[in-house]
Scaffold this active site. Structure first.
Site, PDB file in Angstrom:
ATOM      1  N   LYS A   1      39.972  42.232  48.161  1.00  0.00           N
ATOM      2  CA  LYS A   1      40.330  42.614  49.542  1.00  0.00           C
ATOM      3  C   LYS A   1      39.084  42.723  50.425  1.00  0.00           C
ATOM      4  O   LYS A   1      39.053  42.197  51.533  1.00  0.00           O
ATOM      5  CB  LYS A   1      41.095  43.954  49.550  1.00  0.00           C
TER       6      LYS A   1
ATOM      7  N   ARG B   1      48.113  52.722  51.408  1.00  0.00           N
ATOM      8  CA  ARG B   1      48.104  52.720  49.949  1.00  0.00           C
ATOM      9  C   ARG B   1      49.263  53.526  49.374  1.00  0.00           C
ATOM     10  O   ARG B   1      49.379  53.621  48.147  1.00  0.00           O
ATOM     11  CB  ARG B   1      46.801  53.336  49.476  1.00  0.00           C
TER      12      ARG B   1
ATOM     13  N   ARG C   1      42.217  54.040  38.293  1.00  0.00           N
ATOM     14  CA  ARG C   1      42.517  53.482  39.617  1.00  0.00           C
ATOM     15  C   ARG C   1      43.607  52.418  39.526  1.00  0.00           C
ATOM     16  O   ARG C   1      44.456  52.312  40.418  1.00  0.00           O
ATOM     17  CB  ARG C   1      41.242  52.922  40.255  1.00  0.00           C
TER      18      ARG C   1
ATOM     19  N   ARG D   1      28.987  50.979  42.234  1.00  0.00           N
ATOM     20  CA  ARG D   1      29.759  52.166  42.605  1.00  0.00           C
ATOM     21  C   ARG D   1      30.041  53.025  41.380  1.00  0.00           C
ATOM     22  O   ARG D   1      30.400  52.519  40.328  1.00  0.00           O
ATOM     23  CB  ARG D   1      31.072  51.740  43.270  1.00  0.00           C
TER      24      ARG D   1
ATOM     25  N   ARG E   1      30.713  44.430  39.764  1.00  0.00           N
ATOM     26  CA  ARG E   1      30.614  44.487  41.233  1.00  0.00           C
ATOM     27  C   ARG E   1      29.338  45.197  41.686  1.00  0.00           C
ATOM     28  O   ARG E   1      29.002  46.256  41.179  1.00  0.00           O
ATOM     29  CB  ARG E   1      31.839  45.215  41.799  1.00  0.00           C
TER      30      ARG E   1
HETATM   31  P1  ADP Z   1      38.685  44.963  46.353  1.00  0.00           P
HETATM   32  O1  ADP Z   1      38.167  45.251  47.731  1.00  0.00           O
HETATM   33  O2  ADP Z   1      40.084  44.413  46.369  1.00  0.00           O
HETATM   34  O3  ADP Z   1      38.521  46.098  45.419  1.00  0.00           O
HETATM   35  P2  ADP Z   1      36.319  43.235  46.093  1.00  0.00           P
HETATM   36  O4  ADP Z   1      36.357  42.310  47.262  1.00  0.00           O
HETATM   37  O5  ADP Z   1      35.368  44.375  46.132  1.00  0.00           O
HETATM   38  O6  ADP Z   1      37.817  43.750  45.759  1.00  0.00           O
HETATM   39  O7  ADP Z   1      36.045  42.329  44.782  1.00  0.00           O
HETATM   40  C1  ADP Z   1      35.907  42.928  43.488  1.00  0.00           C
HETATM   41  C2  ADP Z   1      34.862  42.151  42.683  1.00  0.00           C
HETATM   42  O8  ADP Z   1      35.364  40.852  42.361  1.00  0.00           O
HETATM   43  C3  ADP Z   1      33.542  41.898  43.426  1.00  0.00           C
HETATM   44  O9  ADP Z   1      32.485  41.965  42.503  1.00  0.00           O
HETATM   45  C4  ADP Z   1      33.704  40.482  43.998  1.00  0.00           C
HETATM   46  O10 ADP Z   1      32.462  39.815  44.162  1.00  0.00           O
HETATM   47  C5  ADP Z   1      34.555  39.817  42.926  1.00  0.00           C
HETATM   48  N1  ADP Z   1      35.498  38.806  43.442  1.00  0.00           N
HETATM   49  C6  ADP Z   1      36.211  38.838  44.611  1.00  0.00           C
HETATM   50  N2  ADP Z   1      36.993  37.752  44.722  1.00  0.00           N
HETATM   51  C7  ADP Z   1      36.795  37.008  43.610  1.00  0.00           C
HETATM   52  C8  ADP Z   1      37.333  35.751  43.126  1.00  0.00           C
HETATM   53  N3  ADP Z   1      38.241  35.070  43.835  1.00  0.00           N
HETATM   54  N4  ADP Z   1      36.895  35.313  41.930  1.00  0.00           N
HETATM   55  C9  ADP Z   1      35.982  36.000  41.207  1.00  0.00           C
HETATM   56  N5  ADP Z   1      35.445  37.176  41.597  1.00  0.00           N
HETATM   57  C10 ADP Z   1      35.850  37.684  42.786  1.00  0.00           C
HETATM   58  P1  ADP Z   2      39.028  49.536  45.628  1.00  0.00           P
HETATM   59  O1  ADP Z   2      39.511  48.571  46.613  1.00  0.00           O
HETATM   60  O2  ADP Z   2      37.952  49.040  44.769  1.00  0.00           O
HETATM   61  O3  ADP Z   2      40.112  50.223  44.872  1.00  0.00           O
HETATM   62  P2  ADP Z   2      38.340  51.334  47.811  1.00  0.00           P
HETATM   63  O4  ADP Z   2      36.944  51.163  48.236  1.00  0.00           O
HETATM   64  O5  ADP Z   2      39.419  50.764  48.648  1.00  0.00           O
HETATM   65  O6  ADP Z   2      38.400  50.805  46.327  1.00  0.00           O
HETATM   66  O7  ADP Z   2      38.683  52.875  47.608  1.00  0.00           O
HETATM   67  C1  ADP Z   2      37.838  53.725  46.877  1.00  0.00           C
HETATM   68  C2  ADP Z   2      38.465  55.104  46.791  1.00  0.00           C
HETATM   69  O8  ADP Z   2      38.597  55.671  48.104  1.00  0.00           O
HETATM   70  C3  ADP Z   2      39.867  55.146  46.205  1.00  0.00           C
HETATM   71  O9  ADP Z   2      39.884  55.178  44.789  1.00  0.00           O
HETATM   72  C4  ADP Z   2      40.413  56.449  46.832  1.00  0.00           C
HETATM   73  O10 ADP Z   2      39.897  57.593  46.169  1.00  0.00           O
HETATM   74  C5  ADP Z   2      39.815  56.394  48.227  1.00  0.00           C
HETATM   75  N1  ADP Z   2      40.709  55.700  49.170  1.00  0.00           N
HETATM   76  C6  ADP Z   2      40.452  54.534  49.826  1.00  0.00           C
HETATM   77  N2  ADP Z   2      41.487  54.192  50.614  1.00  0.00           N
HETATM   78  C7  ADP Z   2      42.430  55.155  50.461  1.00  0.00           C
HETATM   79  C8  ADP Z   2      43.735  55.362  50.992  1.00  0.00           C
HETATM   80  N3  ADP Z   2      44.301  54.498  51.866  1.00  0.00           N
HETATM   81  N4  ADP Z   2      44.408  56.476  50.605  1.00  0.00           N
HETATM   82  C9  ADP Z   2      43.875  57.352  49.749  1.00  0.00           C
HETATM   83  N5  ADP Z   2      42.667  57.211  49.200  1.00  0.00           N
HETATM   84  C10 ADP Z   2      41.929  56.123  49.543  1.00  0.00           C
END
Ligand code: ADP
Ligand code: ADP
Length: 216
Positions: free
Chosen positions: A15, A90, A172, A161, A129
């Site tokens: 995302k 979420r 998560r 992170r 990541r």
């Molecule tokens: P989210 O915001 O949904 O948690 P991220 O954009 O942070 O996801 O991506 C999670 C990890 O996966 C990062 O290390 C990113 O570089 C990697 N990643 C994202 N898209 C792809 C893909 N299409 N193929 C392989 N790795 C990916």
């Molecule tokens: P990822 O996409 O890798 O799951 P995020 O960076 O979106 O992680 O979120 C990290 C943390 O921040 C979540 O595990 C939660 O604790 C908090 N968080 C983010 N967005 C929300 C939301 N919309 N509602 C509640 N908690 C959130």
């Protein structure tokens, strides 16, 4: 007309990676709830102190706090044309609250791309990541930076992170399945859901997302 795009998908689906490109391409603000929480954590604000425990445990921050934070963010000038929402809503309560907020802003959710990635792929993604303080995202194998440990965009140091360690990742993903995945049906019922295969290469996922959004 303001355009709001909600990016749905589990932690690690891509995302953040995709929101960055798509918001640029569509000239919309990028709102990442996780980035806003992390910024508040770093600056030790009241909001940051409140969110910290939940984030470290891999749980969701309570709805009222999260909704108030996003409400404020959506009224800033850079959201005048709309926004790509990454990580919000979420929970069903957050989705209902978003509808109300957008009504006040004379806008509506235009499209909800759902980046589908199976759970077993997510762990490998999150454990590799690396991120900069501005929220630019890399992967040690799948999307490495040009210079090890440095962000391509702003040269900032990359860090891992705290909540990307395996035990927290598992929690998560479970929290996602229990509390967030009902939103897939919520948006499908409203005719807004567009499913995209998130296991493809990053550029292909971007192309599919833009095509899905363009189709309306
Ligand atoms: P989210 O915001 O949904 O948690 P991220 O954009 O942070 O996801 O991506 C999670 C990890 O996966 C990062 O290390 C990113 O570089 C990697 N990643 C994202 N898209 C792809 C893909 N299409 N193929 C392989 N790795 C990916
Ligand atoms: P990822 O996409 O890798 O799951 P995020 O960076 O979106 O992680 O979120 C990290 C943390 O921040 C979540 O595990 C939660 O604790 C908090 N968080 C983010 N967005 C929300 C939301 N919309 N509602 C509640 N908690 C959130």
């Amino acid at each position: 007309m303001t355009t709001y795009i909600v990016l749905l998908g589990p932690p690690g689906a891509g995302k953040g990676t995709q929101a960055e490109v798509i918001s640029d391409s569509l000239k919309l603000a990028h709102i990442s709830s996780g980035d806003i929480f992390r910024e508040n954590l770093k600056n030790e604000t009241e909001l940051g102190k409140l969110a910290q425990g939940y984030m470290n445990r891999g749980e969701l921050v309570p709805d009222d706090v999260t909704i108030a934070m996003i409400r404020e963010r959506l009224t800033r000038p850079d959201c005048a044309n709309g926004a790509v929402l990454d990580g919000f809503p979420r929970t069903p309560a957050q989705a209902t609250a978003l509808e109300g907020m957008l009504k006040e802003l004379d806008g509506t959710v235009r499209s909800v791309p759902y980046i589908n990635v199976p759970s077993e792929v997510l762990v490998a993604r999150l454990s590799g990541r690396w991120t900069c303080q501005q929220g630019h995202v890399y992967h040690v194998v799948f999307n490495p930076p040009q210079v090890t440990g440095k962000c391509d965009v702003d040269g900032l140091e990359l860090y891992q992170r705290e909540d990307d360690q395996p035990a927290t990742v598992e929690r998560r993903i479970r929290v996602y399945l229990e509390q967030t995945s009902p939103l897939i049906e919520y948006y499908r019922e409203r005719g807004l859901l567009r499913e995209v295969d998130g296991t493809q290469a990053i550029d292909q996922v971007t192309a599919d997302l833009l095509a899905a959004i363009q189709k309306g």
